[in-house]
Design a protein around this motif. Sequence first.
Motif, mmCIF file in Angstrom:
data_model
loop_
_atom_site.group_PDB
_atom_site.id
_atom_site.type_symbol
_atom_site.label_atom_id
_atom_site.label_comp_id
_atom_site.label_asym_id
_atom_site.label_seq_id
_atom_site.Cartn_x
_atom_site.Cartn_y
_atom_site.Cartn_z
ATOM 1 N N UNK A 58 0.572 11.142 -8.947
ATOM 2 C CA UNK A 58 1.107 11.746 -7.728
ATOM 3 C C UNK A 58 1.980 10.771 -6.947
ATOM 4 N N UNK A 59 1.752 9.474 -7.152
ATOM 5 C CA UNK A 59 2.541 8.468 -6.437
ATOM 6 C C UNK A 59 3.983 8.400 -6.951
ATOM 7 N N UNK A 60 4.247 8.930 -8.149
ATOM 8 C CA UNK A 60 5.605 8.879 -8.686
ATOM 9 C C UNK A 60 6.607 9.493 -7.708
ATOM 10 N N UNK A 75 0.824 -1.217 0.000
ATOM 11 C CA UNK A 75 0.000 0.000 0.000
ATOM 12 C C UNK A 75 0.856 1.264 0.000
ATOM 13 N N UNK A 76 2.049 1.177 0.582
ATOM 14 C CA UNK A 76 2.887 2.368 0.723
ATOM 15 C C UNK A 76 3.419 2.877 -0.607
ATOM 16 N N UNK A 77 3.541 2.002 -1.601
ATOM 17 C CA UNK A 77 4.031 2.435 -2.909
ATOM 18 C C UNK A 77 2.929 2.394 -3.971
ATOM 19 N N UNK A 79 17.758 2.901 -13.601
ATOM 20 C CA UNK A 79 17.034 4.003 -12.955
ATOM 21 C C UNK A 79 17.825 5.312 -12.918
ATOM 22 N N UNK A 80 19.148 5.219 -12.950
ATOM 23 C CA UNK A 80 19.965 6.435 -12.992
ATOM 24 C C UNK A 80 19.747 7.186 -14.302
ATOM 25 N N UNK A 81 19.547 6.429 -15.370
ATOM 26 C CA UNK A 81 19.289 7.058 -16.677
ATOM 27 C C UNK A 81 17.844 7.527 -16.790
ATOM 28 N N UNK A 82 16.917 6.672 -16.365
ATOM 29 C CA UNK A 82 15.501 6.954 -16.561
ATOM 30 C C UNK A 82 14.965 8.014 -15.604
ATOM 31 N N UNK A 83 15.423 7.989 -14.371
ATOM 32 C CA UNK A 83 14.828 8.858 -13.356
ATOM 33 C C UNK A 83 15.731 9.989 -12.883
ATOM 34 N N UNK A 84 17.042 9.814 -13.065
ATOM 35 C CA UNK A 84 17.954 10.884 -12.645
ATOM 36 C C UNK A 84 18.619 11.560 -13.828
ATOM 37 N N UNK A 85 18.288 11.135 -15.040
ATOM 38 C CA UNK A 85 18.720 11.819 -16.255
ATOM 39 C C UNK A 85 20.195 11.732 -16.571
ATOM 40 N N UNK A 86 20.878 10.714 -16.052
ATOM 41 C CA UNK A 86 22.313 10.577 -16.325
ATOM 42 C C UNK A 86 22.535 10.025 -17.733
#
Length: 250
Positions: free
Chosen positions: A72-74, A46-48, A102-109
């Motif tokens: 909004x959960x993102x 439920x938390x995620x 995830x470094x590429x997809x979410x942190x834009x590296x």
Amino acid sequence: MIEFRDVHKAFGPKKVLRGIDLEVQRGEIMYIIGTSGVGKSVTIKHLVGLLRVDRGELYFDGKRIDDLSEKQFYGVRKRLGMVFQNATLFDSMTLRENVALPLRKHRGMRQNKALEAATEYLEMVSMLDFADRFPGALSDGMRKRAAIARTLTMKPDAVLFDEPTTGLDPVSARRIDRLIRQLSEDSGTTAIVVSHDLPSIFSVADRIAFIYQGRVHKVGSRDDFRHSEDPIVQQFISGKSQGPMETPGF
């Protein structure tokens, strides 16, 4: 930091959670324990936003989150990492590439920078020597350590571990325990660990929440549980088949 208030969840006619009340403090390692099928994993999902409450409220860092939209959960998921029971790595990617994703997809590296950073995260979990191996060539324990490294790339404030030592040999399980404790001590990260692995529970947990019949039956320290005179708690700890505990499915 995390709070469940009277959380209910049912799947069709089966009522799983019947009013979960629980507070998790910032920086602590909270173990959620109980028999199989009692709703431990259901609780943390439920938390995620993987599951939605039927009734009740959820709070993260002082803000209510159970009523958020999927979009909004993102933001919540960037701060609340989850390590699933099955490591969920991409078989067609090396461990380094999995951690870099995830470094590429979410942190834009950029790719090169992401791979360099992934190397550092793999070193944190003692998996650098296997960085260029594919998940299928590694043991379950190795894959789980790599999955933890991938989760840490988002620098979460809290990490949810769903049965992290299930299916592992004792040596690999204790390595995972050590990683969870190290994560808490080195960075102050809050951890919620779903488990029924008693050696793990009694060596790592700061506090323990025991779920029984859809509610939190007892919350306390390791010593509170060791010395509890509650017959239900004692039956779970001792593993005796005979006793007052009613086990789902039996």
